[in-house]
Structure formats: C-alpha cells, structure tokens
Scaffold this motif. Structure first.
Motif, PDB file in Angstrom:
ATOM      1  N   ARG A  50      41.832  36.195  38.622  1.00  0.00           N
ATOM      2  CA  ARG A  50      42.583  37.367  38.187  1.00  0.00           C
ATOM      3  C   ARG A  50      42.977  38.116  39.446  1.00  0.00           C
ATOM      4  O   ARG A  50      42.276  38.055  40.464  1.00  0.00           O
ATOM      5  CB  ARG A  50      41.719  38.284  37.296  1.00  0.00           C
ATOM      6  N   HIS A  90      36.719  34.763  37.350  1.00  0.00           N
ATOM      7  CA  HIS A  90      36.043  34.960  36.079  1.00  0.00           C
ATOM      8  C   HIS A  90      34.910  33.945  36.022  1.00  0.00           C
ATOM      9  O   HIS A  90      35.149  32.748  36.089  1.00  0.00           O
ATOM     10  CB  HIS A  90      37.070  34.704  34.966  1.00  0.00           C
ATOM     11  N   LYS A 150      31.547  40.234  34.408  1.00  0.00           N
ATOM     12  CA  LYS A 150      31.998  38.824  34.466  1.00  0.00           C
ATOM     13  C   LYS A 150      32.948  38.521  35.628  1.00  0.00           C
ATOM     14  O   LYS A 150      33.215  37.358  35.919  1.00  0.00           O
ATOM     15  CB  LYS A 150      32.656  38.443  33.141  1.00  0.00           C
ATOM     16  N   TYR A 151      33.475  39.553  36.296  1.00  0.00           N
ATOM     17  CA  TYR A 151      34.397  39.304  37.400  1.00  0.00           C
ATOM     18  C   TYR A 151      33.721  39.427  38.750  1.00  0.00           C
ATOM     19  O   TYR A 151      33.072  40.427  39.046  1.00  0.00           O
ATOM     20  CB  TYR A 151      35.585  40.272  37.359  1.00  0.00           C
TER      21      TYR A 151
END
Ligand SMILES: Cc1cc2nc3c(=O)[nH]c(=O)nc-3n(C[C@H](O)[C@H](O)[C@H](O)COP(=O)(O)O)c2cc1C
Length: 185
Positions: A50, A90, A150-151
């Motif tokens: 991301r 992720h 989660k990142y």
C-alpha cells in the motif's frame, strides 16, 4: 523533457537525490508512479503493498518528528521533500507466515522492494527525483500515521524536483564481479 532511448539509459540517469526544489509534485504524476508500482509482480500475486503519499506540511512534520528521532536523526532532511511515499506491506497470512516458514524468504519485503523500484523508475521518467529511505523508526511511522497493526512500513520514498541535472554516479561493482554463468566464483 529528457529523452530516454531505452530502459538501461533511464536506469543510468537515476541516482539518489536528497535536496529538492520547493515545488509540489502534481497528483497525476504521483498516481502514475503508483500505477507503475501497482503493476509490479508479487509472490503468489498477493499484492501486499500500500502506498501512503504524505504531502501536507503538518503531516510531514509529524511523520518526521516520530520517524526520524534518536538514532534516526540523520534522516531528518527527508521532511524537506515535497512528497514522502510511505510503502506499507500488508502482513498477509500466507506470504507472511507460511512462505517465510517454509523457504525463509520474506516475500512481502521482496514485493515491496520490487514495487518501490517500479515507482522510482516511473518517477525518473517523469523527471521526479527520489531517494529510498530505509533508516527510520517503524514504530514512529506507525504512530504518526495511525497505521492499523496489519501494516508494516518498509520504506519511505522522498520525492521532488531538482535543479541539478548532473548525475552523481556512485560506484558499482563490475559485471564480472557480480555475474557468473554456470559456476560460482
Ligand atoms: C533499502 C535501501 C535503503 C536506503 N536507505 C537510505 C536512507 O535511509 N537514507 C539515505 O539517505 N539513503 C538511503 N538509501 C539510498 C542509498 O544510499 C543509495 O541508493 C546508494 O548509496 C546508491 O546510490 P544511488 O542511489 O545514488 O545510485 C537506501 C537505499 C536502499 C535501496
């Protein structure tokens, strides 16, 4: 506009730039760079990356304050860049746990590296200069940007325009030193 006759020539014009003009990068150009990153290959096509573009001065300052303190102060200059692209991965269950356990390879970091370089080379074609930053506090980035657990931040790309067009080429090992056909030397 510089003309890149071929891919290798584009690659040769890229070098890390750490001082930028006070000139914003337009959104369309940044989207084009992320588009190049989006099309990057990834292990099992997991597409774990991301991209968070930080170009608001207050948020850049907040990010710098948290990410570049203590042992990371040498990266403080980064906050002067017109745009910071935070590459996040992720932590997908398959590539994170299973893949790493079996092969020992952290695929999500590999994926982020490939996507980041796609971004950088597209930027280079648009004459946007960049510097890959790996020296930052991961905890600080998560805090400044309120990232969900989660990142995982993997890199920050500092990006902007430069008025010095000269290529400062850092030395590379020779081909014969790094490339072997059919035998290890
Ligand atoms: C994974 C990675 C981490 C890096 N981290 C930093 C960094 O924290 N600060 C910095 O100024 N440059 C950083 N760089 C840039 C390298 O120092 C630079 O790419 C290298 O010296 C070769 O120079 P060139 O990019 O001009 O060809 C990083 C590059 C990579 C690929």
């Amino acid at each position: 506009m510089q003309q890149h006759k071929n891919f290798l020539q584009l690659v040769k014009t890229r070098h890390s730039v750490r001082k930028f003009l006070d000139q914003p990068i337009d959104k369309a150009a940044l989207y084009k760079c992320v588009e190049a990153a989006r099309l990057a290959p990834s292990a099992n096509n997991a597409q774990p990356c991301r991209f968070m573009v930080v170009d608001e001065p207050e948020l850049k300052e907040k990010l710098a304050k948290h990410a570049f303190n203590g042992i990371y102060t040498s990266s403080r200059w980064v906050s002067q860049s017109p745009a910071l692209i935070v590459i996040l991965t992720h932590l997908d269950w398959i590539s994170d746990r299973i893949g790493k356990q079996i092969t020992g390879i952290h695929y999500y970091f590999v994926d982020a590296g490939i996507a980041g370089e796609h971004f950088i080379l597209q930027a280079q074609e648009l004459e946007i200069e960049t510097c890959w930053i790996g020296w930052f506090s991961s905890k600080g980035v998560k805090k400044a940007l309120n990232l969900p657990h989660k990142y995982q931040p993997v890199a920050i790309i500092a990006a902007g325009y430069s008025d010095t067009k000269k290529t400062v080429r850092r030395k590379r090992r020779s081909l014969s030193e790094i490339c072997w056909f059919n035998e290890i030397k």
